[in-house]
Write an enzyme that holds these catalytic residues in place. Structure first.
Site, PDB file in Angstrom:
ATOM      1  N   SER A 124     -13.827 -57.155  69.446  1.00 37.42           N
ATOM      2  CA  SER A 124     -12.871 -58.255  69.583  1.00 37.42           C
ATOM      3  C   SER A 124     -13.506 -59.390  70.368  1.00 37.42           C
ATOM      4  O   SER A 124     -14.372 -59.167  71.226  1.00 37.42           O
ATOM      5  CB  SER A 124     -11.649 -57.725  70.343  1.00 37.42           C
ATOM      6  OG  SER A 124     -10.871 -58.787  70.835  1.00 37.42           O
ATOM      7  N   TYR A 148      -7.659 -52.789  77.784  1.00 32.55           N
ATOM      8  CA  TYR A 148      -7.945 -52.838  76.343  1.00 32.55           C
ATOM      9  C   TYR A 148      -9.323 -53.443  76.094  1.00 32.55           C
ATOM     10  O   TYR A 148     -10.161 -52.868  75.387  1.00 32.55           O
ATOM     11  CB  TYR A 148      -6.864 -53.657  75.605  1.00 32.55           C
ATOM     12  CG  TYR A 148      -7.283 -54.066  74.213  1.00 32.55           C
ATOM     13  CD1 TYR A 148      -7.335 -53.135  73.175  1.00 32.55           C
ATOM     14  CD2 TYR A 148      -7.658 -55.389  73.920  1.00 32.55           C
ATOM     15  CE1 TYR A 148      -7.748 -53.504  71.897  1.00 32.55           C
ATOM     16  CE2 TYR A 148      -8.070 -55.763  72.653  1.00 32.55           C
ATOM     17  CZ  TYR A 148      -8.114 -54.828  71.646  1.00 32.55           C
ATOM     18  OH  TYR A 148      -8.534 -55.197  70.392  1.00 32.55           O
ATOM     19  N   LYS A 152     -13.122 -51.937  74.488  1.00 24.86           N
ATOM     20  CA  LYS A 152     -13.981 -52.536  73.445  1.00 24.86           C
ATOM     21  C   LYS A 152     -15.401 -52.698  73.971  1.00 24.86           C
ATOM     22  O   LYS A 152     -16.368 -52.370  73.288  1.00 24.86           O
ATOM     23  CB  LYS A 152     -13.417 -53.901  73.027  1.00 24.86           C
ATOM     24  CG  LYS A 152     -12.102 -53.815  72.271  1.00 24.86           C
ATOM     25  CD  LYS A 152     -12.296 -53.189  70.909  1.00 24.86           C
ATOM     26  CE  LYS A 152     -10.993 -52.818  70.267  1.00 24.86           C
ATOM     27  NZ  LYS A 152     -11.108 -51.915  69.130  1.00 24.86           N
TER      28      LYS A 152
HETATM   29  P1  NAD Z   1      -3.261 -51.408  64.030  1.00 25.63           P
HETATM   30  O1  NAD Z   1      -2.581 -50.832  65.210  1.00 25.63           O
HETATM   31  O2  NAD Z   1      -2.428 -51.976  62.944  1.00 25.63           O
HETATM   32  O3  NAD Z   1      -4.262 -50.342  63.392  1.00 25.63           O
HETATM   33  C1  NAD Z   1      -4.895 -49.336  64.157  1.00 25.63           C
HETATM   34  C2  NAD Z   1      -4.640 -48.006  63.485  1.00 25.63           C
HETATM   35  O4  NAD Z   1      -5.276 -46.962  64.218  1.00 25.63           O
HETATM   36  C3  NAD Z   1      -3.151 -47.656  63.405  1.00 25.63           C
HETATM   37  O5  NAD Z   1      -2.824 -47.359  62.065  1.00 25.63           O
HETATM   38  C4  NAD Z   1      -3.014 -46.415  64.308  1.00 25.63           C
HETATM   39  O6  NAD Z   1      -2.011 -45.539  63.835  1.00 25.63           O
HETATM   40  C5  NAD Z   1      -4.416 -45.832  64.247  1.00 25.63           C
HETATM   41  N1  NAD Z   1      -4.800 -45.026  65.406  1.00 25.63           N
HETATM   42  C6  NAD Z   1      -4.717 -45.361  66.724  1.00 25.63           C
HETATM   43  N2  NAD Z   1      -5.178 -44.356  67.488  1.00 25.63           N
HETATM   44  C7  NAD Z   1      -5.583 -43.361  66.639  1.00 25.63           C
HETATM   45  C8  NAD Z   1      -6.144 -42.067  66.823  1.00 25.63           C
HETATM   46  N3  NAD Z   1      -6.368 -41.565  68.048  1.00 25.63           N
HETATM   47  N4  NAD Z   1      -6.431 -41.325  65.733  1.00 25.63           N
HETATM   48  C9  NAD Z   1      -6.182 -41.799  64.496  1.00 25.63           C
HETATM   49  N5  NAD Z   1      -5.642 -43.016  64.255  1.00 25.63           N
HETATM   50  C10 NAD Z   1      -5.350 -43.787  65.325  1.00 25.63           C
HETATM   51  O7  NAD Z   1      -4.295 -52.501  64.572  1.00 25.63           O
HETATM   52  P2  NAD Z   1      -5.133 -53.597  63.786  1.00 25.63           P
HETATM   53  O8  NAD Z   1      -4.603 -54.928  64.160  1.00 25.63           O
HETATM   54  O9  NAD Z   1      -5.257 -53.228  62.362  1.00 25.63           O
HETATM   55  O10 NAD Z   1      -6.523 -53.430  64.537  1.00 25.63           O
HETATM   56  C11 NAD Z   1      -7.553 -52.611  64.024  1.00 25.63           C
HETATM   57  C12 NAD Z   1      -8.707 -52.595  65.009  1.00 25.63           C
HETATM   58  O11 NAD Z   1      -9.164 -53.931  65.214  1.00 25.63           O
HETATM   59  C13 NAD Z   1      -8.336 -52.068  66.400  1.00 25.63           C
HETATM   60  O12 NAD Z   1      -9.427 -51.324  66.886  1.00 25.63           O
HETATM   61  C14 NAD Z   1      -8.138 -53.319  67.211  1.00 25.63           C
HETATM   62  O13 NAD Z   1      -8.376 -53.104  68.570  1.00 25.63           O
HETATM   63  C15 NAD Z   1      -9.176 -54.247  66.600  1.00 25.63           C
HETATM   64  N6  NAD Z   1      -8.845 -55.656  66.782  1.00 25.63           N
HETATM   65  C16 NAD Z   1      -7.634 -56.127  66.384  1.00 25.63           C
HETATM   66  C17 NAD Z   1      -7.310 -57.467  66.577  1.00 25.63           C
HETATM   67  C18 NAD Z   1      -5.962 -57.973  66.160  1.00 25.63           C
HETATM   68  O14 NAD Z   1      -5.578 -59.064  66.610  1.00 25.63           O
HETATM   69  N7  NAD Z   1      -5.197 -57.312  65.329  1.00 25.63           N
HETATM   70  C19 NAD Z   1      -8.234 -58.322  67.169  1.00 25.63           C
HETATM   71  C20 NAD Z   1      -9.482 -57.814  67.547  1.00 25.63           C
HETATM   72  C21 NAD Z   1      -9.777 -56.470  67.346  1.00 25.63           C
HETATM   73  C1  UD1 Z   2      -4.469 -61.264  72.288  1.00 24.67           C
HETATM   74  C2  UD1 Z   2      -5.170 -60.465  73.335  1.00 24.67           C
HETATM   75  C3  UD1 Z   2      -6.573 -60.143  72.861  1.00 24.67           C
HETATM   76  C4  UD1 Z   2      -6.527 -59.421  71.538  1.00 24.67           C
HETATM   77  C5  UD1 Z   2      -5.737 -60.277  70.548  1.00 24.67           C
HETATM   78  C6  UD1 Z   2      -5.544 -59.579  69.253  1.00 24.67           C
HETATM   79  C7  UD1 Z   2      -4.123 -61.130  75.450  1.00 24.67           C
HETATM   80  C8  UD1 Z   2      -4.326 -61.812  76.772  1.00 24.67           C
HETATM   81  N1  UD1 Z   2      -5.165 -61.172  74.602  1.00 24.67           N
HETATM   82  O1  UD1 Z   2      -5.208 -62.446  72.097  1.00 24.67           O
HETATM   83  O2  UD1 Z   2      -7.242 -59.353  73.800  1.00 24.67           O
HETATM   84  O3  UD1 Z   2      -7.824 -59.194  71.046  1.00 24.67           O
HETATM   85  O4  UD1 Z   2      -4.437 -60.567  71.089  1.00 24.67           O
HETATM   86  O5  UD1 Z   2      -4.716 -58.471  69.380  1.00 24.67           O
HETATM   87  O6  UD1 Z   2      -3.077 -60.564  75.180  1.00 24.67           O
HETATM   88  N2  UD1 Z   2       1.509 -67.194  72.669  1.00 24.67           N
HETATM   89  C9  UD1 Z   2       2.707 -67.835  72.983  1.00 24.67           C
HETATM   90  N3  UD1 Z   2       3.867 -67.127  72.834  1.00 24.67           N
HETATM   91  C10 UD1 Z   2       3.914 -65.833  72.379  1.00 24.67           C
HETATM   92  C11 UD1 Z   2       2.675 -65.195  72.064  1.00 24.67           C
HETATM   93  C12 UD1 Z   2       1.499 -65.904  72.234  1.00 24.67           C
HETATM   94  O7  UD1 Z   2       2.719 -68.987  73.386  1.00 24.67           O
HETATM   95  O8  UD1 Z   2       5.003 -65.255  72.289  1.00 24.67           O
HETATM   96  C13 UD1 Z   2       0.244 -67.956  72.781  1.00 24.67           C
HETATM   97  C14 UD1 Z   2      -0.751 -67.352  73.758  1.00 24.67           C
HETATM   98  O9  UD1 Z   2      -0.551 -67.878  75.052  1.00 24.67           O
HETATM   99  C15 UD1 Z   2      -2.083 -67.787  73.121  1.00 24.67           C
HETATM  100  C16 UD1 Z   2      -1.779 -67.824  71.623  1.00 24.67           C
HETATM  101  O10 UD1 Z   2      -0.358 -67.915  71.521  1.00 24.67           O
HETATM  102  O11 UD1 Z   2      -2.409 -69.092  73.530  1.00 24.67           O
HETATM  103  C17 UD1 Z   2      -2.247 -66.593  70.883  1.00 24.67           C
HETATM  104  O12 UD1 Z   2      -1.733 -65.424  71.530  1.00 24.67           O
HETATM  105  P1  UD1 Z   2      -1.902 -63.964  70.892  1.00 24.67           P
HETATM  106  O13 UD1 Z   2      -1.507 -63.977  69.471  1.00 24.67           O
HETATM  107  O14 UD1 Z   2      -1.227 -63.004  71.790  1.00 24.67           O
HETATM  108  O15 UD1 Z   2      -3.479 -63.737  70.904  1.00 24.67           O
HETATM  109  P2  UD1 Z   2      -4.527 -63.826  72.112  1.00 24.67           P
HETATM  110  O16 UD1 Z   2      -3.867 -64.012  73.406  1.00 24.67           O
HETATM  111  O17 UD1 Z   2      -5.572 -64.805  71.720  1.00 24.67           O
END
Ligand code: NAD
Ligand code: UD1
Length: 336
Positions: A124, A148, A152
């Site tokens: 991330s 979190y 990572k």
């Molecule tokens: P998500 O929660 O939708 O998907 C994660 C999946 O992993 C879920 O289906 C959950 O049931 C499964 N899981 C969790 N723990 C497990 C375990 N112990 N064994 C088996 N399955 C397990 O999340 P996502 O948004 O699809 O994210 C996927 C990956 O990308 C994650 O590692 C997340 O940290 C990373 N990531 C997400 C974002 C984002 O904004 N969505 C940003 C950066 C990185």
């Molecule tokens: C967040 C996480 C980041 C993670 C990412 C994806 C934090 C501090 N960071 O990123 O570690 O990788 O999600 O899961 O939580 N905002 C509002 N109102 C809301 C929600 C968000 O104003 O109700 C604003 C936030 O202040 C930010 C932007 O929207 O400026 C995006 O927020 P968000 O979607 O939560 O993502 P990140 O904070 O970038």
């Protein structure tokens, strides 16, 4: 080629499964459904008209991982599984460290045992902490500001040590910026349990009428309109980043690190306007205090992924908002 997708029932995982099947990979999904629903995988099959193998299994139970590797000859693993809510990770850090770190260690040990040494890891942009300058390049200093993010960073370090110990491993660390949007069919999308933490699902739920207004976390940031700026990336573009990474992984490149972002930043107010245009609905909002830990702005320099993988994002902010809204409208209660 057979790919094991951990966390494949989740938001990014399900979109990546669609693109993998479209590219004729065989896939095995391992997910404990702790933050997802099996219905997402039924939808993946409907979209692609292809099949996949699913195991409801937990990475914390090594025997369950061994069972999957015993039944399938896996060529590579895409490792999405993990817990991802920043706020929750601050209140229950031990659960986050146990699930994300121990889960990954179990997976790596079984991969090692079965001599499967190709892995793509979901990292991330959070690993860059509060960057000193923008856009962010892969060689910027790394830090974590919450448990979190620390998971990572620790997993990135673990994978690098594994590579140093055994050069037969091929490892891609993909640092995602802010994934939003949904598949254009509106069949799969982001389905957070409870009240969303992230901006786009929150705005979508205001637009559909489930939540009364959006709290905008601060308008005194050092950005053009004062609200936070992020690099929002369409989840299908992100999924395609994995498709471009796999062939490269199979050329035995060793350790790879890429930013997956668009290179552009949008503010909270711009995202509100985007969803208003897509949904034709007014999104009420209130400016409230900053959310602790939030930074002013964050966006990627995605040049390395373009140069080395031939990957770049294609979808616009309009596509992201249109597809997010299409999913929300077609599935007002998500998969339930
Ligand atoms: P998500 O929660 O939708 O998907 C994660 C999946 O992993 C879920 O289906 C959950 O049931 C499964 N899981 C969790 N723990 C497990 C375990 N112990 N064994 C088996 N399955 C397990 O999340 P996502 O948004 O699809 O994210 C996927 C990956 O990308 C994650 O590692 C997340 O940290 C990373 N990531 C997400 C974002 C984002 O904004 N969505 C940003 C950066 C990185
Ligand atoms: C967040 C996480 C980041 C993670 C990412 C994806 C934090 C501090 N960071 O990123 O570690 O990788 O999600 O899961 O939580 N905002 C509002 N109102 C809301 C929600 C968000 O104003 O109700 C604003 C936030 O202040 C930010 C932007 O929207 O400026 C995006 O927020 P968000 O979607 O939560 O993502 P990140 O904070 O970038």
């Amino acid at each position: 080629m057979k790919i094991l997708v951990t966390g494949g029932a989740g938001y990014i995982g399900s979109h990546t499964c669609v693109e993998l099947l479209n590219e004729n990979y065989d896939i095995v999904v391992l997910d404990n459904l702790s933050n997802s629903s099996k219905e997402s995988l039924n939808r993946v099959k409907n979209i692609t008209k292809k099949s996949l193998d699913f195991y409801k299994a937990d990475l914390l139970d090594k025997k369950q991982i061994i069972a999957v590797f015993s039944e399938h000859k896996i060529d590579a693993v895409i490792h999405f599984a993990g817990l991802k809510a920043v706020g929750e990770s601050v209140s229950i850090p031990l659960r986050y460290f146990h699930n994300n770190i121990t889960g990954t260690l179990n997976l790596l040990a079984v991969m090692d045992e079965f001599n499967v040494k190709n892995i793509v890891f979901s990292s991330s942009a959070t690993v860059y902490g509060d960057p000193a300058s923008l856009p962010i390049k892969e060689d910027f200093p790394l830090s974590a500001t919450n448990p979190y993010g620390r998971t990572k960073l620790m997993i990135e370090e673990i994978l690098q040590d594994v590579y140093i110990s055994d050069k037969n491993w091929n490892i891609a660390l993909l640092r995602y910026f802010n994934p939003v949007g949904a598949h254009k069919s509106g069949e799969i999308g982001e389905d957070p349990f409870g009240i969303p933490n992230n901006l786009m699902p929150y705005i979508s739920q205001v637009a559909i009428g489930h939540l009364p207004w959006l709290s905008v976390f601060g308008n005194d940031y050092n950005t053009p309109d004062g609200t936070g700026v992020r690099d929002y990336i369409h989840v299908v573009d992100l999924a395609l980043g994995h498709i471009k990474t796999l062939p490269k992984l199979f050329t035995n490149p060793g350790l790879l690190i890429y930013n997956l972002g668009t290179g552009s930043g949008y503010s909270v107010l711009e995202m509100i306007k985007g969803l208003e245009a897509a949904s034709n609905k007014k999104i009420p909002y209130k400016i409230v205090d900053r959310r602790p830990g939030d930074i002013d702005a964050c966006f990627a320099d995605p040049a390395k992924a373009k140069e080395e993988l031939g990957w770049e994002t294609k979808k616009t902010l309009t596509d992201m908002c249109k597809d997010a809204w299409n999913w929300q409208k077609k599935n007002p209660k998500g998969y339930r």
